[in-house]
Design a protein around this motif. Structure first.
Motif, mmCIF file in Angstrom:
data_model
loop_
_atom_site.group_PDB
_atom_site.id
_atom_site.type_symbol
_atom_site.label_atom_id
_atom_site.label_comp_id
_atom_site.label_asym_id
_atom_site.label_seq_id
_atom_site.Cartn_x
_atom_site.Cartn_y
_atom_site.Cartn_z
ATOM 1 N N LEU A 15 21.658 35.131 38.871
ATOM 2 C CA LEU A 15 21.437 35.221 40.310
ATOM 3 C C LEU A 15 22.167 34.094 41.037
ATOM 4 O O LEU A 15 22.568 34.251 42.200
ATOM 5 C CB LEU A 15 19.929 35.146 40.588
ATOM 6 C CG LEU A 15 19.442 35.301 42.022
ATOM 7 C CD1 LEU A 15 19.860 36.639 42.606
ATOM 8 C CD2 LEU A 15 17.935 35.148 42.078
ATOM 9 N N PHE A 16 22.394 32.972 40.334
ATOM 10 C CA PHE A 16 23.038 31.816 40.948
ATOM 11 C C PHE A 16 24.524 31.745 40.599
ATOM 12 O O PHE A 16 25.365 31.607 41.480
ATOM 13 C CB PHE A 16 22.313 30.532 40.520
ATOM 14 C CG PHE A 16 20.895 30.471 41.018
ATOM 15 C CD1 PHE A 16 20.604 29.906 42.244
ATOM 16 C CD2 PHE A 16 19.848 30.980 40.253
ATOM 17 C CE1 PHE A 16 19.300 29.855 42.714
ATOM 18 C CE2 PHE A 16 18.539 30.929 40.710
ATOM 19 C CZ PHE A 16 18.264 30.378 41.949
ATOM 20 N N TRP A 17 24.858 31.850 39.280
ATOM 21 C CA TRP A 17 26.271 31.648 38.945
ATOM 22 C C TRP A 17 27.141 32.842 39.285
ATOM 23 O O TRP A 17 28.322 32.675 39.640
ATOM 24 C CB TRP A 17 26.458 31.208 37.498
ATOM 25 C CG TRP A 17 26.070 32.142 36.396
ATOM 26 C CD1 TRP A 17 24.938 32.110 35.654
ATOM 27 C CD2 TRP A 17 26.845 33.235 35.864
ATOM 28 N NE1 TRP A 17 24.937 33.109 34.704
ATOM 29 C CE2 TRP A 17 26.101 33.811 34.812
ATOM 30 C CE3 TRP A 17 28.087 33.784 36.177
ATOM 31 C CZ2 TRP A 17 26.557 34.898 34.070
ATOM 32 C CZ3 TRP A 17 28.550 34.869 35.452
ATOM 33 C CH2 TRP A 17 27.790 35.415 34.410
ATOM 34 N N VAL A 18 26.605 34.053 39.239
ATOM 35 C CA VAL A 18 27.410 35.214 39.652
ATOM 36 C C VAL A 18 27.708 35.147 41.138
ATOM 37 O O VAL A 18 28.794 35.522 41.591
ATOM 38 C CB VAL A 18 26.676 36.533 39.304
ATOM 39 C CG1 VAL A 18 27.412 37.730 39.902
ATOM 40 C CG2 VAL A 18 26.569 36.690 37.794
ATOM 41 N N SER A 19 26.760 34.634 41.930
ATOM 42 C CA SER A 19 26.964 34.562 43.378
ATOM 43 C C SER A 19 28.045 33.552 43.761
ATOM 44 O O SER A 19 28.491 33.521 44.906
ATOM 45 C CB SER A 19 25.648 34.199 44.073
ATOM 46 O OG SER A 19 25.257 32.871 43.756
ATOM 47 N N ARG A 20 28.476 32.720 42.815
ATOM 48 C CA ARG A 20 29.536 31.747 43.089
ATOM 49 C C ARG A 20 30.930 32.311 42.829
ATOM 50 O O ARG A 20 31.932 31.661 43.126
ATOM 51 C CB ARG A 20 29.329 30.508 42.211
ATOM 52 C CG ARG A 20 27.991 29.821 42.412
ATOM 53 C CD ARG A 20 27.762 28.764 41.356
ATOM 54 N NE ARG A 20 26.410 28.202 41.426
ATOM 55 C CZ ARG A 20 25.888 27.399 40.505
ATOM 56 N NH1 ARG A 20 26.606 27.068 39.438
ATOM 57 N NH2 ARG A 20 24.659 26.943 40.637
ATOM 58 N N ALA A 37 26.083 40.868 41.129
ATOM 59 C CA ALA A 37 27.475 41.323 41.186
ATOM 60 C C ALA A 37 27.677 42.348 42.297
ATOM 61 O O ALA A 37 28.686 42.322 43.012
ATOM 62 C CB ALA A 37 27.877 41.911 39.842
ATOM 63 N N LEU A 38 26.732 43.263 42.460
ATOM 64 C CA LEU A 38 26.835 44.260 43.519
ATOM 65 C C LEU A 38 26.846 43.593 44.894
ATOM 66 O O LEU A 38 27.695 43.900 45.747
ATOM 67 C CB LEU A 38 25.672 45.243 43.421
ATOM 68 C CG LEU A 38 25.573 46.283 44.548
ATOM 69 C CD1 LEU A 38 26.767 47.235 44.510
ATOM 70 C CD2 LEU A 38 24.264 47.062 44.448
ATOM 71 N N CYS A 39 25.913 42.678 45.134
ATOM 72 C CA CYS A 39 25.822 42.027 46.440
ATOM 73 C C CYS A 39 27.020 41.132 46.723
ATOM 74 O O CYS A 39 27.514 41.080 47.854
ATOM 75 C CB CYS A 39 24.523 41.225 46.534
ATOM 76 S SG CYS A 39 23.045 42.256 46.550
ATOM 77 N N SER A 87 24.851 41.132 57.515
ATOM 78 C CA SER A 87 26.294 41.266 57.317
ATOM 79 C C SER A 87 26.742 40.684 55.988
ATOM 80 O O SER A 87 27.754 41.075 55.440
ATOM 81 C CB SER A 87 27.054 40.570 58.457
ATOM 82 O OG SER A 87 26.839 39.173 58.413
ATOM 83 N N ARG A 88 25.968 39.740 55.461
ATOM 84 C CA ARG A 88 26.333 39.152 54.169
ATOM 85 C C ARG A 88 26.233 40.166 53.041
ATOM 86 O O ARG A 88 26.895 40.046 52.024
ATOM 87 C CB ARG A 88 25.394 37.976 53.855
ATOM 88 C CG ARG A 88 25.617 36.747 54.715
ATOM 89 C CD ARG A 88 24.840 35.569 54.126
ATOM 90 N NE ARG A 88 24.963 34.395 54.963
ATOM 91 C CZ ARG A 88 24.031 34.008 55.826
ATOM 92 N NH1 ARG A 88 22.919 34.715 55.930
ATOM 93 N NH2 ARG A 88 24.191 32.931 56.552
ATOM 94 N N LEU A 89 25.368 41.140 53.217
ATOM 95 C CA LEU A 89 25.083 42.073 52.131
ATOM 96 C C LEU A 89 25.543 43.485 52.421
ATOM 97 O O LEU A 89 25.165 44.411 51.738
ATOM 98 C CB LEU A 89 23.577 42.072 51.834
ATOM 99 C CG LEU A 89 23.052 40.729 51.330
ATOM 100 C CD1 LEU A 89 21.533 40.792 51.228
ATOM 101 C CD2 LEU A 89 23.653 40.381 50.003
ATOM 102 N N LEU A 108 26.670 32.972 47.303
ATOM 103 C CA LEU A 108 26.106 33.871 48.300
ATOM 104 C C LEU A 108 24.618 33.581 48.497
ATOM 105 O O LEU A 108 23.895 33.308 47.538
ATOM 106 C CB LEU A 108 26.283 35.320 47.825
ATOM 107 C CG LEU A 108 25.568 36.412 48.634
ATOM 108 C CD1 LEU A 108 26.306 36.684 49.924
ATOM 109 C CD2 LEU A 108 25.470 37.684 47.807
ATOM 110 N N LYS A 109 24.160 33.638 49.729
ATOM 111 C CA LYS A 109 22.747 33.418 50.008
ATOM 112 C C LYS A 109 21.980 34.700 49.756
ATOM 113 O O LYS A 109 21.621 35.435 50.675
ATOM 114 C CB LYS A 109 22.563 32.949 51.451
ATOM 115 C CG LYS A 109 21.138 32.513 51.764
ATOM 116 C CD LYS A 109 21.017 32.019 53.189
ATOM 117 C CE LYS A 109 19.571 31.623 53.488
ATOM 118 N NZ LYS A 109 19.415 31.162 54.896
ATOM 119 N N HIS A 110 21.741 34.981 48.483
ATOM 120 C CA HIS A 110 21.011 36.186 48.104
ATOM 121 C C HIS A 110 19.539 36.009 48.460
ATOM 122 O O HIS A 110 18.953 34.946 48.223
ATOM 123 C CB HIS A 110 21.164 36.433 46.602
ATOM 124 C CG HIS A 110 20.730 37.783 46.156
ATOM 125 N ND1 HIS A 110 19.399 38.147 46.097
ATOM 126 C CD2 HIS A 110 21.443 38.872 45.750
ATOM 127 C CE1 HIS A 110 19.310 39.388 45.676
ATOM 128 N NE2 HIS A 110 20.527 39.854 45.445
#
Length: 460
Positions: A126-131, A447-449, A13-15, A81-83
């Motif tokens: 992968l880390f800062w975009v997810s924030r 960014a997509l996720c 559901s996260r993705l 986000l927990k990618h």
């Protein structure tokens, strides 16, 4: 439902994305975002190298792009986000740190530190975009910015073929001062004129081919979307412009990469039963390919046509082996057995050139032509496994978005997955994950996720 199934459902559901948003979202101007600021900064750095006074500081400008990524990693302190690629990326950096502190054949302390920072800067998005709190429109405008810049660069590449005396900008001093003054990077076109391979808005001969690839792939994505008619037409128009630049740059690997990405996109559309989109893509693609090939060969002349015809006149295995297959074979048969746990950090590449110890016979430079060789030299088999895991995890995350039929980013997921598979394929030809290309890979995927997950969180 057992605990493992519940955990899997929560992770999924996260993705995934909820029902399709209204098309008006597509053309809203996004709020100021660090994501867009980063992309615009990349463009500014790139174009600034075309100015002779700034080009003298090329190395510093190139470093600035990666430094900005590290600054964003440090300056956006939120839980992200927990990618699924994150644990693999952390494993990559742990391996790099072990190599730095443990391996006896480190090229030099500055070179090893710089190599570690390079890996971190490339993985940092992968880390800062997810924030960031990104919505659908933020992702779409990221795509539009990338597409717009690369289309403009491709147009400049076309003009450089027709009017080189006006549109040929400064060439990197590393090229002009290199072997034969960069003569091996020049082409002869049909009218007999000798010129550098189109650079576009870069200072590297052949640089327009990369822009051509993005103009072609992202243009295809824009043309497939249910957006404004003018945008869709512009997307279609950008495809032949991009393909022309690939042809005239005479870089066959990027041509093959484009074909692979388009084939993957078509297969995903078939899997999703988007038959109308698939039919339109194939029909328009055939017409554009015929017209653009005729155009490019008439301008590029016999040299261009012979170079690309070699892809079908020679056995495919022979073409692959003669170009890059030999490097993969050497990596498997010689380098891995010799350096199963790595050869020591910065024994290859630009960090070795800038900071490596060239005098120590135990840490002499080793040539790496493809990404897999570089990974083996830097961290051996463990690094190859860790980085491969990160790439596979990124593809799985995008596939989850594609598989959610409620998603309004489903088609863009198909384009990004095709891009990912193409990026993995190019690791057998080049070192994309030691360059800005690799950094953009992680930025686009993240960014997509994040956009998909944010939509679930806010319900819109």
């Amino acid at each position: 439902m057992n605990s493992k199934a519940v955990k899997h459902q929560e992770e999924y559901s996260r993705l995934t994305y909820s029902p399709v948003a209204s098309s008006s979202v597509r053309f809203q101007i996004p709020k100021f975002s660090w994501l867009h600021a980063f992309i615009v900064s990349q463009f500014i750095f790139q174009v600034s190298l075309l100015i002779p006074a700034i080009a003298e500081f090329r190395t510093l400008v190139r470093i600035a792009v990666f430094g900005l990524s590290l600054a964003f990693l440090w300056g956006i302190p939120k839980t992200g986000l927990k990618h699924p690629a994150k644990p693999w990326a952390i494993a990559v950096m742990c391996i790099m740190m072990l190599q730095f502190f443990w391996h006896p054949y480190l090229s030099s302390i500055p070179a090893g530190a710089a190599q570690c920072l390079m890996y971190l800067a490339i993985l940092a998005p992968l880390f800062w975009v997810s924030r960031l709190d990104l919505k659908e429109r933020d992702f779409l405008w990221l795509v539009y910015l990338l597409w717009g810049f690369h289309v403009l660069s491709s147009i400049v590449g076309v003009l450089q073929v027709y009017y080189p005396e006006i549109f040929q900008f400064a060439i990197s001093s590393n090229i002009e001062e290199g072997a034969f003054g960069g003569e091996h990077l020049k082409i002869v076109i049909a009218n007999g004129l000798i010129l550098y391979r189109p650079t576009g808005l870069t200072d590297l001969p052949g640089g327009a081919a990369t822009s051509g690839f993005y103009a072609l792939l992202l243009g295809t994505g824009i043309a497939l979307q249910q957006g404004h008619l003018i945008f869709r037409l512009l997307g279609v128009i950008s495809v032949p412009i991009g393909l022309f630049c690939i042809y005239l740059s005479q870089i066959r690997s990027i041509f093959i990469l484009a074909l692979v990405c388009l084939a993957v996109t078509a297969l995903i559309l078939l899997q999703l039963k988007r038959l109308w989109h698939l039919t339109a893509m194939i029909g328009a693609g055939i017409l554009i390919a015929i017209a653009t090939t005729t155009w490019a060969m008439s301008v590029g002349g016999s040299v261009t046509s012979e170079r690309f015809l070699s892809l079908i006149t020679e056995p495919p295995d022979a073409v692959l082996y003669q170009n890059r297959g030999i490097f993969l074979e050497e990596t498997i048969t010689k380098i891995i057995p010799q350096y199963p746990l790595g050869a020591g950090l910065a024994r290859w590449g630009m960090m070795n050139n800038y900071f490596g110890n060239q005098l120590n016979p135990l840490t002499q430079p080793i040539w790496a032509e493809i990404q897999w060789t570089g990974w083996v030299l830097d961290g051996g088999i463990p690094l190859v496994i860790a980085y491969s895991g990160a790439l596979i995890a990124a593809c799985v995350a995008v596939w989850r978005i594609i598989s959610d039929r409620r998603s309004s980013l489903q088609l863009w997921g198909a384009i990004i997955l095709a891009h990912n598979i193409g990026a993995i394929a190019i690791t057998f030809n080049y070192v994309p994950f030691m360059s800005q290309t690799g950094m953009d890979f992680w930025l686009i995927n993240s960014a997509l996720c994040v956009s998909a997950a944010t939509h679930i969180k806010h319900g819109k």
